[in-house]
Design a protein around this motif. Structure first.
Motif, PDB file in Angstrom:
ATOM      1  N   VAL A 188      15.495  37.700  58.933  1.00 26.42           N
ATOM      2  CA  VAL A 188      14.864  36.570  59.620  1.00 26.42           C
ATOM      3  C   VAL A 188      13.734  35.962  58.789  1.00 26.42           C
ATOM      4  O   VAL A 188      13.301  34.850  59.054  1.00 26.42           O
ATOM      5  N   THR A 189      13.270  36.672  57.779  1.00 29.60           N
ATOM      6  CA  THR A 189      12.219  36.167  56.902  1.00 29.60           C
ATOM      7  C   THR A 189      12.773  35.024  56.060  1.00 29.60           C
ATOM      8  O   THR A 189      13.800  35.197  55.401  1.00 29.60           O
ATOM      9  N   PRO A 190      12.112  33.857  56.070  1.00 27.89           N
ATOM     10  CA  PRO A 190      12.582  32.761  55.204  1.00 27.89           C
ATOM     11  C   PRO A 190      12.514  33.186  53.737  1.00 27.89           C
ATOM     12  O   PRO A 190      11.516  33.741  53.279  1.00 27.89           O
ATOM     13  N   LEU A 191      13.580  32.922  53.006  1.00 21.80           N
ATOM     14  CA  LEU A 191      13.649  33.325  51.599  1.00 21.80           C
ATOM     15  C   LEU A 191      13.351  32.180  50.642  1.00 21.80           C
ATOM     16  O   LEU A 191      13.163  32.424  49.446  1.00 21.80           O
ATOM     17  N   CYS A 242      21.373  35.237  49.376  1.00 22.49           N
ATOM     18  CA  CYS A 242      19.921  35.109  49.181  1.00 22.49           C
ATOM     19  C   CYS A 242      19.597  33.865  48.345  1.00 22.49           C
ATOM     20  O   CYS A 242      18.658  33.130  48.661  1.00 22.49           O
ATOM     21  N   ARG A 243      20.361  33.630  47.301  1.00 25.47           N
ATOM     22  CA  ARG A 243      20.141  32.451  46.468  1.00 25.47           C
ATOM     23  C   ARG A 243      20.430  31.171  47.243  1.00 25.47           C
ATOM     24  O   ARG A 243      19.720  30.174  47.095  1.00 25.47           O
ATOM     25  N   GLU A 244      21.481  31.199  48.071  1.00 24.08           N
ATOM     26  CA  GLU A 244      21.787  30.032  48.910  1.00 24.08           C
ATOM     27  C   GLU A 244      20.661  29.739  49.895  1.00 24.08           C
ATOM     28  O   GLU A 244      20.464  28.591  50.286  1.00 24.08           O
ATOM     29  N   GLN A 245      19.909  30.769  50.271  1.00 26.39           N
ATOM     30  CA  GLN A 245      18.776  30.594  51.180  1.00 26.39           C
ATOM     31  C   GLN A 245      17.525  30.108  50.448  1.00 26.39           C
ATOM     32  O   GLN A 245      16.494  29.905  51.071  1.00 26.39           O
TER      33      GLN A 245
END
Length: 184
Positions: A95-98, A123-126
């Motif tokens: 839930v933490t914004p990456l 993670c990279r897409e986020q």
């Protein structure tokens, strides 16, 4: 369905790394991680369930060396209790914004890497600016996803079915304080 006996598996397994060896490896890993993340607070993503024992101990070693972490977790699996992987299933996303953040993925083992490759890509897409992998164990073989490797490795394990210290034997034995490998 009845799970195979963990006790029988242990009788037919070799001890690969004992607790002391694993604890020393984790302490050793903490130094380069602390150095690489100095001046930042990475998002520390534990890959559930297997990464939990390792991630907890590594987090304490990093804290002892002055590195603060922002904790979150994810649960993505291809195994679902089986011994070979299938399609990736997300059970929980962080839930933490990456976006704009440095991320450290922490897992028990890097085997072929299909699950970890999908997690890293997500993670990279986020919007994560840097995604690194800390794996307690890396399995020795030449079947890993091309271009994927752990940035921080505790120990190497043979190309056999391994369990303990987060890794399961039919959803059992994750809390064994050592790593075992079934005999061929």
């Amino acid at each position: 369905m009845h799970a195979p006996s963990l006790a029988k598996a242990l009788v037919h397994a070799d001890l690969i790394h004992d607790r002391k060896t694993l604890e020393q490896a984790i302490a050793h890993m903490a130094v380069p991680i602390r150095n690489d993340y100095a001046g930042s607070t990475p998002v520390y993503l534990t890959v559930m369930h297997g990464g939990l024992p390792f991630a907890a101990q590594l987090a304490m070693e990093l804290g002892a060396r002055g590195l603060d972490l922002e904790f979150d977790y994810l649960h993505a699996t291809r195994y679902r209790g089986a011994t070979s992987g299938g399609e990736l299933v997300w059970k929980h996303r962080p839930v933490t914004p990456l976006r704009g953040r440095r991320v450290l993925l922490v897992d028990d083992i890097l085997d072929e890497g299909h699950t970890m490759a999908a997690i890293t890509r997500w993670c990279r897409e986020q919007g994560a600016t840097d995604v690194r992998i800390a794996a307690l164990a890396v399995k020795l073989h030449d079947r890993c996803v091309p271009g994927l490797a752990a940035d921080y490795v505790g120990v190497e394990v043979p190309d056999r079915y391994v369990f303990g210290y987060g890794m399961d034997y039919h959803e059992q034995g994750r809390n064994l304080p050592a790593i075992y490998a079934l005999k061929d």
